[in-house]
Structure formats: structure tokens, C-alpha cells
Design a protein around this motif. Structure first.
Motif, PDB file in Angstrom:
ATOM      1  N   ASN A  90     105.597  22.776  19.234  1.00 55.42           N
ATOM      2  CA  ASN A  90     105.656  21.689  18.251  1.00 55.42           C
ATOM      3  C   ASN A  90     105.612  22.148  16.799  1.00 55.42           C
ATOM      4  O   ASN A  90     106.372  21.676  15.964  1.00 55.42           O
ATOM      5  CB  ASN A  90     104.513  20.703  18.503  1.00 55.42           C
ATOM      6  N   ASP A  95     112.045  19.088  14.914  1.00 57.85           N
ATOM      7  CA  ASP A  95     113.085  18.121  15.276  1.00 57.85           C
ATOM      8  C   ASP A  95     113.361  18.073  16.774  1.00 57.85           C
ATOM      9  O   ASP A  95     114.258  17.341  17.215  1.00 57.85           O
ATOM     10  CB  ASP A  95     114.396  18.452  14.547  1.00 57.85           C
ATOM     11  N   SER A  97     111.812  16.800  19.360  1.00 61.60           N
ATOM     12  CA  SER A  97     111.660  15.502  20.026  1.00 61.60           C
ATOM     13  C   SER A  97     112.815  14.568  19.685  1.00 61.60           C
ATOM     14  O   SER A  97     113.307  13.821  20.546  1.00 61.60           O
ATOM     15  CB  SER A  97     110.326  14.859  19.643  1.00 61.60           C
ATOM     16  N   GLU A  98     113.293  14.618  18.445  1.00 66.43           N
ATOM     17  CA  GLU A  98     114.405  13.741  18.069  1.00 66.43           C
ATOM     18  C   GLU A  98     115.712  14.220  18.691  1.00 66.43           C
ATOM     19  O   GLU A  98     116.547  13.406  19.095  1.00 66.43           O
ATOM     20  CB  GLU A  98     114.541  13.659  16.551  1.00 66.43           C
ATOM     21  N   VAL A  99     115.895  15.531  18.781  1.00 66.67           N
ATOM     22  CA  VAL A  99     117.083  16.053  19.462  1.00 66.67           C
ATOM     23  C   VAL A  99     117.081  15.591  20.917  1.00 66.67           C
ATOM     24  O   VAL A  99     118.112  15.166  21.456  1.00 66.67           O
ATOM     25  CB  VAL A  99     117.129  17.596  19.379  1.00 66.67           C
ATOM     26  N   ALA A 101     115.624  12.921  22.145  1.00 68.89           N
ATOM     27  CA  ALA A 101     115.887  11.483  22.189  1.00 68.89           C
ATOM     28  C   ALA A 101     117.360  11.176  21.960  1.00 68.89           C
ATOM     29  O   ALA A 101     117.951  10.324  22.645  1.00 68.89           O
ATOM     30  CB  ALA A 101     115.029  10.773  21.141  1.00 68.89           C
ATOM     31  N   ARG A 102     117.979  11.870  21.025  1.00 73.95           N
ATOM     32  CA  ARG A 102     119.378  11.594  20.694  1.00 73.95           C
ATOM     33  C   ARG A 102     120.342  12.089  21.776  1.00 73.95           C
ATOM     34  O   ARG A 102     121.432  11.539  21.933  1.00 73.95           O
ATOM     35  CB  ARG A 102     119.735  12.232  19.347  1.00 73.95           C
ATOM     36  N   THR A 103     119.959  13.134  22.486  1.00 74.42           N
ATOM     37  CA  THR A 103     120.837  13.668  23.534  1.00 74.42           C
ATOM     38  C   THR A 103     120.537  13.071  24.903  1.00 74.42           C
ATOM     39  O   THR A 103     121.312  13.266  25.849  1.00 74.42           O
ATOM     40  CB  THR A 103     120.698  15.199  23.634  1.00 74.42           C
ATOM     41  N   GLU A 107     112.625  17.307  26.416  1.00 76.07           N
ATOM     42  CA  GLU A 107     112.507  18.462  25.527  1.00 76.07           C
ATOM     43  C   GLU A 107     112.689  19.767  26.295  1.00 76.07           C
ATOM     44  O   GLU A 107     113.340  20.702  25.810  1.00 76.07           O
ATOM     45  CB  GLU A 107     111.153  18.440  24.811  1.00 76.07           C
ATOM     46  N   LYS A 145     122.201  16.026   9.944  1.00 78.65           N
ATOM     47  CA  LYS A 145     121.348  14.944   9.466  1.00 78.65           C
ATOM     48  C   LYS A 145     122.002  14.248   8.274  1.00 78.65           C
ATOM     49  O   LYS A 145     122.808  14.851   7.552  1.00 78.65           O
ATOM     50  CB  LYS A 145     119.988  15.499   9.045  1.00 78.65           C
ATOM     51  N   TRP A 176     119.352  20.531  12.788  1.00 77.57           N
ATOM     52  CA  TRP A 176     118.177  20.148  13.566  1.00 77.57           C
ATOM     53  C   TRP A 176     117.369  21.378  13.956  1.00 77.57           C
ATOM     54  O   TRP A 176     117.890  22.323  14.542  1.00 77.57           O
ATOM     55  CB  TRP A 176     118.612  19.368  14.810  1.00 77.57           C
TER      56      TRP A 176
END
Length: 214
Positions: A90, A95, A97-99, A101-103, A107, A145, A176
């Protein structure tokens, strides 16, 4: 390209591996020929910029030299293979966690997919030691981004589009951040700036936070 430059283009698609190989071969052949008028050759993904002494030749002379050199061809240096350790914990992967979520991946799946890929050093440029790595898996491809991060830490492993990169300096970036590497990828200029060269193969290996320097 002005009175001192000639641009050779070998394709239009940055993901065209044959075009990238042609760039490296032309660069190697030109370097081996070492014409006296050559000041610099700057390779990119699919093009080679030739900077020449306008007092020694002109665009037509350079073009004629390249045409005469072409039948003999050129062979790019044999690629090296590299393994780059990086920590996706972490604190080093803000980024991730967002990667995920977006994919639509977990994780752990993002990291496993990333580490399973073999990247190719497509080009060096923009900042000292920056090696742009082609071959990011389709499942991980995201646009940049909407706004860059003002300062991304040196060693950060970042991804965007079809590429990955390891930051060699603390600079702004809109890619990212999925980890950080302790590997030194910026060398003194006398040693070539980067240990990586275009065409080299690169794989990443995830390491725990305990293996990162304090």
C-alpha cells in the motif's frame, strides 16, 4: 526537421514491433558506419532522427547515404533480459486499488497479470533514464489520469495505455502508480545513463515491503 535534421519513419503504430526493430537496426548500422557528418542519432518508437553537420552535407546527401546503406542492412544489438523487483504494498502503490476497480480485477490479479508479462524497452527519453516499456497486458490498460500527480517518487512503477515505466526522478506524472522498485535505473552520464537499452526484455517481480530500503 530544419537544416540539421532528417527523420526516418518506419511505421505509424507504436505497438508495431517490426517497426521498432527496424529503428534499432538502422540506428546500429548508422553507428557502425559512423559518417563524419553525423552529430547524433535519436531513436524513438517508430522513427530515427538523424542530426547532421550542415557544413559537411545536406538532406539529400544524408538520404543518399541511407539509401546506399540500406541494402547492407543493419542488425540491432542482441537484447538483454532484466528482472526488476518492485513492491506493490500500500505505501508504495497509491493507485493500485483504483487500477483494480477500473479494470475489474482484484489487486492481487493486477499484480499477477503485470508480473506475468514480458515487456520490451521501446525507447529511452523524456527524462534521464526513462525507459518506456511496451507490452502492458490488455487487461491493465487505462488512459492517463485527467490530471498529473505533481511529484511521483523515484522508483515508482507506473502504467498507462499500453506502456509501463519506472520513474528515475521525482517528477510529475499522470500515469497510475502500482508499486515502487529499489533497483537503480539512473546511471551517471559517462556510464550511459540507463542500464536498459531499446529492445531489451523486462519482467517484474513483486517483493514484500521488508525488502525495500529503509
Amino acid at each position: 526537421m530544419g537544416e540539421r535534421g532528417l527523420l526516418l519513419t518506419f511505421g505509424a503504430d507504436a505497438e508495431d514491433r517490426a517497426a521498432r526493430e527496424a529503428v534499432r537496426a538502422a540506428d546500429a548500422a548508422l553507428g557502425a558506419a559512423a559518417p563524419g557528418w553525423l552529430l547524433e542519432a535519436v531513436p524513438s518508437y517508430v522513427a530515427l532522427l538523424i542530426v547532421f553537420d550542415p557544413l559537411a552535407t545536406d538532406h539529400e546527401g544524408v538520404a543518399a547515404f541511407i539509401d546506399a546503406m540500406a541494402p547492407a542492412g543493419g542488425r540491432a544489438p542482441a537484447p538483454k533480459e532484466w528482472e526488476i523487483p518492485f513492491c506493490p504494498a500500500n505505501g508504495y502503490a497509491p493507485d493500485l486499488s483504483e487500477v483494480a476497480a477500473r479494470t475489474g480485477l482484484a489487486e492481487e490479479e493486477v499484480i499477477a497479470t503485470f508480473c506475468a508479462a514480458t515487456f520490451e524497452v521501446a525507447m529511452l527519453g523524456f527524462a534521464p533514464g526513462y525507459a518506456y516499456l511496451a507490452g502492458l497486458p490488455e487487461a491493465l490498460r487505462l488512459p492517463r489520469k485527467s490530471a498529473p500527480v505533481p511529484s511521483v517518487a523515484r522508483g515508482s512503477v507506473i502504467v498507462a495505455g499500453a506502456q509501463a515505466l519506472v520513474m528515475t526522478l521525482d517528477l510529475p506524472a499522470g500515469w497510475w502508480r502500482i508499486g515502487r522498485s529499489p533497483m537503480k535505473l539512473l546511471l551517471p552520464e559517462a556510464e550511459g545513463v540507463s542500464p536498459l537499452s531499446p529492445g531489451d526484455a523486462v519482467r517484474f517481480r513483486a517483493i514484500p515491503a521488508a525488502e525495500m530500503p529503509s
